[in-house]
Motif scaffolding. Structure first.
Motif, short mmCIF file in Angstrom:
data_model
loop_
_atom_site.label_atom_id
_atom_site.label_comp_id
_atom_site.label_asym_id
_atom_site.label_seq_id
_atom_site.Cartn_x
_atom_site.Cartn_y
_atom_site.Cartn_z
N ASN A 49 0.82 -1.21 0.00
CA ASN A 49 0.00 0.00 0.00
C ASN A 49 0.86 1.27 0.00
O ASN A 49 0.54 2.24 -0.68
CB ASN A 49 -0.99 -0.01 1.17
CG ASN A 49 -0.32 -0.20 2.51
OD1 ASN A 49 0.35 -1.22 2.73
ND2 ASN A 49 -0.48 0.74 3.41
N ASP A 50 1.99 1.28 0.71
CA ASP A 50 2.88 2.45 0.74
C ASP A 50 3.57 2.65 -0.60
O ASP A 50 3.72 3.78 -1.08
CB ASP A 50 3.93 2.31 1.84
CG ASP A 50 3.33 2.37 3.23
OD1 ASP A 50 2.25 2.98 3.40
OD2 ASP A 50 3.94 1.80 4.16
N PHE A 51 4.01 1.55 -1.22
CA PHE A 51 4.65 1.62 -2.53
C PHE A 51 3.72 2.27 -3.55
O PHE A 51 4.09 3.22 -4.25
CB PHE A 51 5.07 0.21 -2.97
CG PHE A 51 5.36 0.06 -4.43
CD1 PHE A 51 6.44 0.68 -5.02
CD2 PHE A 51 4.54 -0.73 -5.24
CE1 PHE A 51 6.71 0.54 -6.37
CE2 PHE A 51 4.80 -0.89 -6.58
CZ PHE A 51 5.89 -0.25 -7.16
N VAL A 52 2.49 1.78 -3.63
CA VAL A 52 1.53 2.32 -4.60
C VAL A 52 1.19 3.76 -4.26
O VAL A 52 1.14 4.62 -5.15
CB VAL A 52 0.28 1.43 -4.67
CG1 VAL A 52 -0.82 2.10 -5.49
CG2 VAL A 52 0.63 0.07 -5.27
N LEU A 53 1.01 4.07 -2.99
CA LEU A 53 0.70 5.44 -2.58
C LEU A 53 1.81 6.40 -3.00
O LEU A 53 1.54 7.47 -3.54
CB LEU A 53 0.48 5.51 -1.07
CG LEU A 53 0.17 6.91 -0.51
CD1 LEU A 53 -1.13 7.45 -1.07
CD2 LEU A 53 0.13 6.86 1.02
N GLN A 54 3.06 6.03 -2.78
CA GLN A 54 4.18 6.90 -3.17
C GLN A 54 4.18 7.14 -4.68
O GLN A 54 4.40 8.27 -5.14
CB GLN A 54 5.51 6.28 -2.76
CG GLN A 54 5.80 6.37 -1.29
CD GLN A 54 7.15 5.76 -0.96
OE1 GLN A 54 8.14 5.96 -1.66
NE2 GLN A 54 7.19 4.98 0.10
N GLY A 55 3.95 6.09 -5.45
CA GLY A 55 3.90 6.25 -6.90
C GLY A 55 2.77 7.15 -7.34
O GLY A 55 2.95 8.04 -8.18
N LEU A 56 1.58 6.94 -6.77
CA LEU A 56 0.44 7.77 -7.13
C LEU A 56 0.68 9.24 -6.79
O LEU A 56 0.42 10.13 -7.60
CB LEU A 56 -0.82 7.27 -6.44
CG LEU A 56 -1.35 5.90 -6.88
CD1 LEU A 56 -2.55 5.49 -6.02
CD2 LEU A 56 -1.70 5.88 -8.36
N ARG A 57 1.19 9.50 -5.59
CA ARG A 57 1.42 10.89 -5.18
C ARG A 57 2.47 11.57 -6.07
O ARG A 57 2.33 12.73 -6.43
CB ARG A 57 1.85 10.98 -3.71
CG ARG A 57 0.75 10.62 -2.73
CD ARG A 57 -0.48 11.52 -2.89
NE ARG A 57 -1.56 11.08 -2.04
CZ ARG A 57 -2.56 10.28 -2.41
NH1 ARG A 57 -2.62 9.80 -3.63
NH2 ARG A 57 -3.51 9.95 -1.57
#
Length: 137
Positions: free
Chosen positions: A77-85
């Motif tokens: 979830n953190d990996f995807v969140l960082q990419g999205l942001r």
């Protein structure tokens, strides 16, 4: 079939690529949010995958599997969140232990390579800087 064959071979098994963070988010969309299991992932740059495959190809066959992964571990979830942001995507990312991964149940270490894996050199932050520079030209 390859593993059971008498032909000398090497199989390269790579972890998820950095380049697929948005596809992971899209596949895990639940209305206006993205639901992802907070399990470990050790993604890597596609360029590092290509380098690893090239190294294995020119080496002697290992008659088995060579695992490759990125230099850092994240919670999915953190990996995807960082990419999205980094790409100015404001979707809400929710850590949901029941979410699975592309419809498959995963545990804490399903998405990380073994301890003897070859590791790529590119960290996610560096890759994000390069990818956002290209995306916003």
């Amino acid at each position: 079939m390859i593993k059971e064959s008498s032909v000398p071979s090497s199989i390269v098994r790579a972890t998820q690529f950095f380049e697929f963070f948005k596809g992971i988010a899209d596949a895990s969309r639940d209305g206006e949010s993205v639901r992802l299991a907070p399990v470990l992932i050790q993604p890597m740059a596609a360029d590092d995958v290509a380098t690893a495959v090239a190294q294995v190809v020119v080496g002697a066959p290992v008659s088995g599997i060579v695992e490759v992964g990125g230099p850092q571990q994240f919670r999915l979830n953190d990996f995807v969140l960082q990419g999205l942001r980094a790409h100015h995507d404001r979707r809400v990312v929710v850590a949901d232990p029941a979410a699975g991964y592309f419809g498959v149940e995963v545990d804490e270490r399903t998405l990380v390579p073994g301890k003897d894996a070859l590791l790529g050199e590119t960290n996610f932050e560096t890759w994000l800087l390069r990818s956002t520079a290209v995306a916003f030209r």
